[in-house]
Design an enzyme around this catalytic site. Structure first.
Site, PDB file in Angstrom:
ATOM      1  N   ARG A  21       0.810  -1.215   0.000  1.00 31.76           N
ATOM      2  CA  ARG A  21       0.000   0.000   0.000  1.00 31.76           C
ATOM      3  C   ARG A  21       0.846   1.268   0.000  1.00 31.76           C
ATOM      4  NH1 ARG A  21      -3.683  -1.123   5.010  1.00 31.76           N
ATOM      5  NH2 ARG A  21      -4.136   1.109   4.789  1.00 31.76           N
ATOM      6  N   LYS A  28       8.907  -0.469   3.437  1.00 30.71           N
ATOM      7  CA  LYS A  28       7.993   0.306   4.275  1.00 30.71           C
ATOM      8  C   LYS A  28       8.653   0.806   5.550  1.00 30.71           C
ATOM      9  CE  LYS A  28       4.759  -2.010   6.425  1.00 30.71           C
ATOM     10  NZ  LYS A  28       3.473  -2.683   6.747  1.00 30.71           N
ATOM     11  N   TYR A 107       7.112  -4.581  16.128  1.00 26.46           N
ATOM     12  CA  TYR A 107       6.812  -4.471  14.700  1.00 26.46           C
ATOM     13  C   TYR A 107       7.520  -3.247  14.119  1.00 26.46           C
ATOM     14  CZ  TYR A 107       3.268  -8.045  15.402  1.00 26.46           C
ATOM     15  OH  TYR A 107       2.639  -9.221  15.697  1.00 26.46           O
ATOM     16  N   ASP A 109       6.868  -1.514  11.609  1.00 22.57           N
ATOM     17  CA  ASP A 109       5.987  -0.455  11.119  1.00 22.57           C
ATOM     18  C   ASP A 109       5.123   0.138  12.230  1.00 22.57           C
ATOM     19  OD1 ASP A 109       4.309  -2.586  11.519  1.00 22.57           O
ATOM     20  OD2 ASP A 109       3.497  -2.641   9.487  1.00 22.57           O
ATOM     21  N   ASN A 177      -5.746  -5.530  20.402  1.00 23.38           N
ATOM     22  CA  ASN A 177      -4.395  -6.074  20.453  1.00 23.38           C
ATOM     23  C   ASN A 177      -3.490  -5.300  19.502  1.00 23.38           C
ATOM     24  OD1 ASN A 177      -2.110  -7.686  20.638  1.00 23.38           O
ATOM     25  ND2 ASN A 177      -2.914  -9.238  19.219  1.00 23.38           N
ATOM     26  N   ASN A 234       0.913   1.656   7.194  1.00 24.28           N
ATOM     27  CA  ASN A 234       0.732   0.779   6.038  1.00 24.28           C
ATOM     28  C   ASN A 234       0.520   1.544   4.745  1.00 24.28           C
ATOM     29  OD1 ASN A 234       0.634  -2.013   7.295  1.00 24.28           O
ATOM     30  ND2 ASN A 234      -0.928  -0.963   8.498  1.00 24.28           N
ATOM     31  N   ARG A 323      23.266  24.518   6.062  1.00 26.34           N
ATOM     32  CA  ARG A 323      23.511  23.158   5.596  1.00 26.34           C
ATOM     33  C   ARG A 323      24.526  22.467   6.503  1.00 26.34           C
ATOM     34  NH1 ARG A 323      25.194  23.954  -0.457  1.00 26.34           N
ATOM     35  NH2 ARG A 323      25.536  21.701  -0.272  1.00 26.34           N
ATOM     36  N   ASN A 367      32.149  41.352   8.914  1.00 24.55           N
ATOM     37  CA  ASN A 367      30.886  41.724   8.275  1.00 24.55           C
ATOM     38  C   ASN A 367      30.939  41.326   6.804  1.00 24.55           C
ATOM     39  OD1 ASN A 367      28.296  43.656   8.685  1.00 24.55           O
ATOM     40  ND2 ASN A 367      29.136  43.901   6.635  1.00 24.55           N
ATOM     41  N   ASN A 376      33.876  28.255  -3.907  1.00 24.94           N
ATOM     42  CA  ASN A 376      34.610  27.156  -3.280  1.00 24.94           C
ATOM     43  C   ASN A 376      34.806  25.946  -4.177  1.00 24.94           C
ATOM     44  OD1 ASN A 376      31.800  26.758  -3.204  1.00 24.94           O
ATOM     45  ND2 ASN A 376      31.934  25.367  -1.470  1.00 24.94           N
TER      46      ASN A 376
END
Length: 454
Positions: A21, A28, A107, A109, A177, A234, A323, A367, A376
């Protein structure tokens, strides 16, 4: 290592599902939440319990999962054919050969389960009534097709049933559950061997362990958590919902710890973002992984930070981009439309607007004028620029690295600097200005005549 009971602990993480899905070439469980793959969120939480062994059960795209967990020291086990959760857990038996202790079944996921909940499961396993298994339950707003847990007020389980096999009365139960379980290894393997697939789906269900233990006269227990902690992923929509839930909790924690978020719902954190006290974060700020912001700093609107360190009292933005490798010293300032990469700004240094600083060292109090760039990269290699303390770089200057500007030096506006500049020197790298009186008027007259003649 062992859990709080002194018993060795292992974890089995199920990650074999195809995740069809998601409609993705990426497994996933490797889709990120807050900049970190879901599976690694879960493994980090497990790591807080110092397990002796961790086994990740893989299936489709197993090579992706193996590559992700190998650096963490986790073992993997392949479930070549998906025949249900009990079958998946059984694939980890060889990897846990010789292990005698408690086993957490998780689990990949379901990434937001925290260490405190995992500890509570293990502690319940060692309660005086010594349950054969401990199940993690929750009460969702919409129970939908979740398996149900029928238990008494003390959490002792009478019955567990998958929704497909449940009666109408059982489906009316709101305790569901999550699939997570704690069980002793001495009980796990014998019980797994007895699990059958005589059910509506023809699969080997892990919850059957509870009923098999009950048939032997041994009870099991359930503890509860909130729905958000056991939210599964999912689909892309569910991934977005888990991200939103994580971000909501993180925003609340940031404010509780002394940071001000002007518009909390517009600020996005990474899993490892660190904010000091009295930090102000304005609207629409995004923190990528690896950002630390010291006390009293201000991050203004529409800024993006990743892999950056912001010093005490520093100011970033608006519309700034930090960055990886950006380090801003105390009370330094990076303003609008400034990009910094692998560059350090000393205390009080300023680059207020329209500037790129890459692979650079900027001294205290320097400055940097508007439109300045450190050149660069020559198409093959990167080079560094050094700007001394108190230097003044005029607007629209290009500093062609490798180059060094001495302390206190002045670079005149519009200069292209290709050689080192001594401390306290003035450098001008531009042609002299030439003025021709009346030239513009005569040009307009000539051109207007040509246009009229057409």
């Amino acid at each position: 290592m062992s859990d709080n009971s002194g018993t060795p602990l292992a974890a089995i993480v199920l990650a074999a599902g195809k995740g069809t899905r998601m409609k993705s070439d990426l497994h996933k469980v490797l889709h990120p939440v807050a900049g970190r793959p879901m599976l690694l969120h879960l493994l980090a939480a497990v790591g807080d319990l110092a397990p002796e062994r961790v086994v990740v059960v893989t299936g489709a795209l197993s090579e992706q999962v193996e590559a992700a967990v190998a650096p963490l020291g986790a073992k993997t086990a392949l479930q070549a054919e998906q025949l249900g959760t009990a079958h998946a857990v059984g694939q980890a038996r060889d990897a846990l050969a010789g292990f005698d202790g408690d086993v957490l079944i998780l689990y990949g996921d379901v990434p937001l389960v925290g260490p405190a909940t995992m500890r509570a499961m293990v502690e319940r396993l060692h309660a005086p009534d010594a349950p054969a298994a401990v199940v993690l339950g929750f009460r969702p707003a919409d129970p939908a097709a979740y398996g149900r847990v029928i238990a008494d007020a003390d959490g002792r389980i009478a019955r567990m049933v998958e929704w497909k096999d449940a009666s109408e009365a059982e489906r009316a139960e709101t305790l569901c559950n999550s699939g997570l379980m704690a069980v002793r290894s001495a009980d796990l393997w014998p019980l797994l061997a007895r699990v059958g697939n005589d059910n509506a789906a023809g699969e080997y269900y892990l919850p059957d362990l509870v009923m098999l233990a009950a048939a032997d006269g041994r009870g099991s227990a359930v503890i509860e958590t909130d729905e958000a902690e056991v939210a599964g992923v999912n689909s892309r929509a569910e991934l977005a919902a888990v991200e939103a839930a994580w971000q909501g909790r993180r925003r609340a924690a940031a404010m509780a710890n002394g940071a001000s978020l002007v518009a909390p719902e517009t600020v996005w954190f990474a899993h490892d973002t660190v904010l000091g006290r009295d930090v102000i974060v304005e609207p629409n700020v995004v923190f990528g992984p690896g950002v630390t912001v010291a006390d009293g700093a201000t991050i203004r609107t529409f800024s993006h930070l990743e892999g950056a360190t912001v010093g005490k009292g520093a100011e970033v933005g608006p519309y700034a981009r930090l960055r990886p490798g950006a380090v801003l010293g105390p009370k330094s300032k990076v303003g609008n439309f400034v990009e910094v990469k692998k560059a350090t700004l000393g205390e009080g240094a300023k680059a207020n607007h329209l500037t790129y600083l890459g692979d650079a060292e900027v001294g205290a109090g320097a400055n940097i004028g508007a439109g300045t760039i450190t050149c660069n990269y020559d198409g093959f290699l990167k080079y560094r620029t050094s700007i001394g303390a108190g230097a003044f770089i005029g607007s629209n200057s290009a500093l062609v690295a490798p180059v060094s500007i001495g302390a206190g030096a002045i670079v005149a506006a519009g200069s292209v600097v290709t050689a080192d500049v001594a401390a306290d020197a003035l450098v001008l790298v531009r042609p002299p200005q030439v003025a021709k009186p009346g030239w513009a008027r005569r040009f307009r007259e000539i051109m207007a005549a040509r246009k009229a003649a057409r």
